[in-house]
Design an enzyme around this catalytic site. Structure first.
Site, PDB file in Angstrom:
ATOM      1  N   HIS A 232       0.822  -1.213   0.000  1.00  0.00           N
ATOM      2  CA  HIS A 232       0.000   0.000   0.000  1.00  0.00           C
ATOM      3  C   HIS A 232       0.863   1.274   0.000  1.00  0.00           C
ATOM      4  O   HIS A 232       0.370   2.353   0.292  1.00  0.00           O
ATOM      5  CB  HIS A 232      -0.960   0.010   1.188  1.00  0.00           C
ATOM      6  CG  HIS A 232      -2.045  -1.031   1.083  1.00  0.00           C
ATOM      7  ND1 HIS A 232      -2.839  -1.400   2.129  1.00  0.00           N
ATOM      8  CD2 HIS A 232      -2.462  -1.779   0.020  1.00  0.00           C
ATOM      9  CE1 HIS A 232      -3.691  -2.350   1.737  1.00  0.00           C
ATOM     10  NE2 HIS A 232      -3.475  -2.594   0.460  1.00  0.00           N
TER      11      HIS A 232
ATOM     12  N   CYS B 206       8.762  23.034  -9.059  1.00  0.00           N
ATOM     13  CA  CYS B 206       7.779  23.564 -10.011  1.00  0.00           C
ATOM     14  C   CYS B 206       6.512  24.086  -9.340  1.00  0.00           C
ATOM     15  O   CYS B 206       5.649  24.658 -10.002  1.00  0.00           O
ATOM     16  CB  CYS B 206       7.418  22.493 -11.042  1.00  0.00           C
ATOM     17  SG  CYS B 206       6.218  21.289 -10.464  1.00  0.00           S
TER      18      CYS B 206
HETATM   19 ZN    ZN Z   1       7.254  19.478  -9.460  1.00  0.00          ZN
END
Ligand code: ZN
Length: 256
Positions: free
Chosen positions: A123, A159
């Site tokens: 999991h 990002c």
């Molecule tokens: Zn990223």
């Protein structure tokens, strides 16, 4: 000798002859380390959120805040938790005994902390998180600090995308490679021990049946009954912390 001791002896005898032991563990092995079973209504983690509503991939993408709000207490407990004698007993069974593979449904990483090596976390786990945008993988110890302390949703330092812990969400496909390697051990093993799993969640819950049909002996140690008790050679309804250390005690370093 009472019933409990007799069953411990039976299990010890089976383990003494075992050559390829596989363990399957679930939430019950970590409750004494302070990790609640998040599928259990008694865990308290259901109070505000139903995991089926917040911990699916669709829900995560639509409302990451609800997911993170839900998982935060679990993550806090996980990072603070230490392995208990049951985790340590399985590490001992691997180091000095016949244990070849440890398959776990838990995401808490406590088997790793206990020193087990050959672990299949079907999991997933909370040690890493992946950016949903650029797919960069990060160590959660680094990127989740602010989230654990202040509840801020973690974003990718590169990002700005949202990070998702490397756990398998409800309805998500299990990691195929991990599961296949685990199943190979299940087919090869001569003994399987279930420790602290009620075997309700598929496909991990079906693995003892695979082992049994492949000719293995089956030991089940769990507080409550499971639907596979009838298949087992030994069933011990007790806390794994009170049982596994006794089963591992015979295995000691070989200095010969
Ligand atoms: Zn990223």
């Amino acid at each position: 000798m009472d019933d409990f001791d007799a069953k411990i002896h039976q299990a010890q005898d089976i383990l003494k002859k075992a050559r390829h032991l596989v363990a399957l563990t679930g939430a019950g092995i970590s409750t004494r380390s302070g990790i609640p079973d998040f599928r259990s209504p008694e865990s308290g983690l259901w109070d505000r959120y139903d995991p089926m509503e917040v911990a699916t991939m669709t829900a995560f993408k639509q409302k990451p805040a609800a997911f993170y709000d839900w998982i935060r207490p679990l993550a806090q407990k996980t990072f603070a938790a230490q392995p208990n004698p049951a985790h340590l007993a399985l590490a001992r069974l691997e180091k000095f005994g016949p244990l070849q593979a440890l398959i776990t449904q838990n995401i808490d990483g406590l088997h790793t902390k206990a020193g087990s090596q050959n672990i299949y976390e079907v999991h997933g786990h909370l040690r890493e998180a992946t950016c949903m945008h650029c797919l960069q993988i990060y160590q959660t110890a680094v990127v989740l600090t602010d989230f654990l302390a202040n509840g801020h949703i973690p974003h990718c330092p590169a990002c700005g995308g949202i990070l998702k812990p490397n756990i398998i969400l409800f309805g998500e496909i299990l990691p195929v490679t991990v599961l296949n390697r685990a199943k190979r051990h299940v087919h090869q093993c001569d003994v399987m021990i279930v420790a602290g799993s009620s075997l309700e969640v598929a496909p991990a819950g079906d693995l003892p049946m695979l082992a049994k049909y492949a000719g293995a002996q089956l030991i089940i140690v769990n507080l409550s009954e499971t639907h596979l008790d009838y298949l087992a050679d030994v069933v011990i309804h007790a806390d794994v912390v009170d049982v596994l250390p006794q089963l591992a005690a015979n295995f000691v370093p070989d200095y010969s």
